[in-house]
Design a protein around this motif. Sequence first.
Motif, PDB file in Angstrom:
ATOM      1  N   LEU A 162      -8.384   9.351  -8.751  1.00  0.00           N
ATOM      2  CA  LEU A 162      -7.386   8.292  -8.581  1.00  0.00           C
ATOM      3  C   LEU A 162      -7.045   8.088  -7.109  1.00  0.00           C
ATOM      4  O   LEU A 162      -6.919   6.948  -6.637  1.00  0.00           O
ATOM      5  N   GLU A 163      -6.903   9.175  -6.353  1.00  0.00           N
ATOM      6  CA  GLU A 163      -6.597   9.063  -4.932  1.00  0.00           C
ATOM      7  C   GLU A 163      -7.743   8.384  -4.183  1.00  0.00           C
ATOM      8  O   GLU A 163      -7.522   7.531  -3.320  1.00  0.00           O
ATOM      9  N   GLN A 198       1.338   9.241  -6.041  1.00  0.00           N
ATOM     10  CA  GLN A 198       1.704  10.643  -5.821  1.00  0.00           C
ATOM     11  C   GLN A 198       2.696  11.122  -6.880  1.00  0.00           C
ATOM     12  O   GLN A 198       2.631  12.271  -7.327  1.00  0.00           O
ATOM     13  N   SER A 199       3.610  10.233  -7.283  1.00  0.00           N
ATOM     14  CA  SER A 199       4.555  10.590  -8.343  1.00  0.00           C
ATOM     15  C   SER A 199       3.828  10.842  -9.658  1.00  0.00           C
ATOM     16  O   SER A 199       4.098  11.817 -10.366  1.00  0.00           O
ATOM     17  N   ARG A 200       2.856   9.962  -9.992  1.00  0.00           N
ATOM     18  CA  ARG A 200       2.071  10.150 -11.215  1.00  0.00           C
ATOM     19  C   ARG A 200       1.290  11.448 -11.173  1.00  0.00           C
ATOM     20  O   ARG A 200       1.219  12.195 -12.152  1.00  0.00           O
ATOM     21  N   HIS A 257       0.829  -1.213   0.000  1.00  0.00           N
ATOM     22  CA  HIS A 257       0.000   0.000   0.000  1.00  0.00           C
ATOM     23  C   HIS A 257       0.859   1.257   0.000  1.00  0.00           C
ATOM     24  O   HIS A 257       0.565   2.230  -0.710  1.00  0.00           O
ATOM     25  N   ARG A 258       1.915   1.252   0.821  1.00  0.00           N
ATOM     26  CA  ARG A 258       2.788   2.432   0.864  1.00  0.00           C
ATOM     27  C   ARG A 258       3.450   2.679  -0.483  1.00  0.00           C
ATOM     28  O   ARG A 258       3.563   3.817  -0.948  1.00  0.00           O
ATOM     29  N   LYS A 259       3.894   1.595  -1.122  1.00  0.00           N
ATOM     30  CA  LYS A 259       4.530   1.742  -2.438  1.00  0.00           C
ATOM     31  C   LYS A 259       3.535   2.261  -3.467  1.00  0.00           C
ATOM     32  O   LYS A 259       3.848   3.148  -4.267  1.00  0.00           O
ATOM     33  N   GLU A 260       2.322   1.713  -3.488  1.00  0.00           N
ATOM     34  CA  GLU A 260       1.307   2.175  -4.441  1.00  0.00           C
ATOM     35  C   GLU A 260       0.953   3.641  -4.206  1.00  0.00           C
ATOM     36  O   GLU A 260       0.728   4.397  -5.150  1.00  0.00           O
TER      37      GLU A 260
END
Length: 285
Positions: free
Chosen positions: A41-42, A16-18, A8-11
């Motif tokens: 998306l968030e 956020q980068s996208r 979840h943290r990685k996703e």
Amino acid sequence: MDALLARHRKETRDLQSRITQKKKAATKKTRKGVNDECAALEAELSERHAAEIAELTADTADPADTPDDLLTANEQPNTPTASNPADTPTPQPVATPARKPNRQKARLARRAAEAEEAAAQARAEAASLPDLRARERAALQDAFKARGLVEREVRADGHCLYAAVADQLPLVGLKPRIEATVGYRLVRRTAAEYIARHGGEFEGFLEEPLTEYVRKVGETGEWGGQLELLALAKAYGVDICVLDGDGSVHEIEGPEKGAEGKKIWLAYYRHGFGLGEHYNSLRKA
């Protein structure tokens, strides 16, 4: 659970980068759509994470809790065999120790429920807010009718003030040398040149050197505002009337106030366009 939270943290970081890249690439015209897409998306990722946590929390099956009578024959403990049923020992019930509640799962479930409740509350508060865009549009439409004006929209970008003025100039006998749709370039240069020649009138309002400010006005897509309207009114010798979203009129006087036929009209929006402040051209109906 640790593996799920790590994913979840990685996703979340990836999303956020996208989102950052999307917002950097957005133009003034597309920014609202990009912001809406990023919010969706968030929300989608948050709902999926909450569902996965809830699903894992609900899955409490533990092989240690499997009752003895469900074990296969190969898993049964060795017992003596006898042809006489009386020789078969009577099985004694085995007390199963009470399982301790899983505090981590309960804590994660509670956090997921709190996050969902906060999101629902935020959605309810947003729905209860007044529609500022619709309110502003209605007020301006009433003001247009009362003053006998019709609106001509210009492209919503950093040049909108200059493009609206370029559209107005032919109406007062000051037709630009080039087509009005690209006439904002000439209007920009006119504003920049006037500010450069009369720097003493403007420097007190600037937060940067005059030369840099003039460069931005004349050569970039920097938005125009009150100072640029004043420069254009003086340079072209016209009064510029700006009809605000509340129906009021703000007039920027040229060198000869009230000169016959030397008055141009602009509509000013704070909320009507996705990227913020915007100017349109107004003509007599």
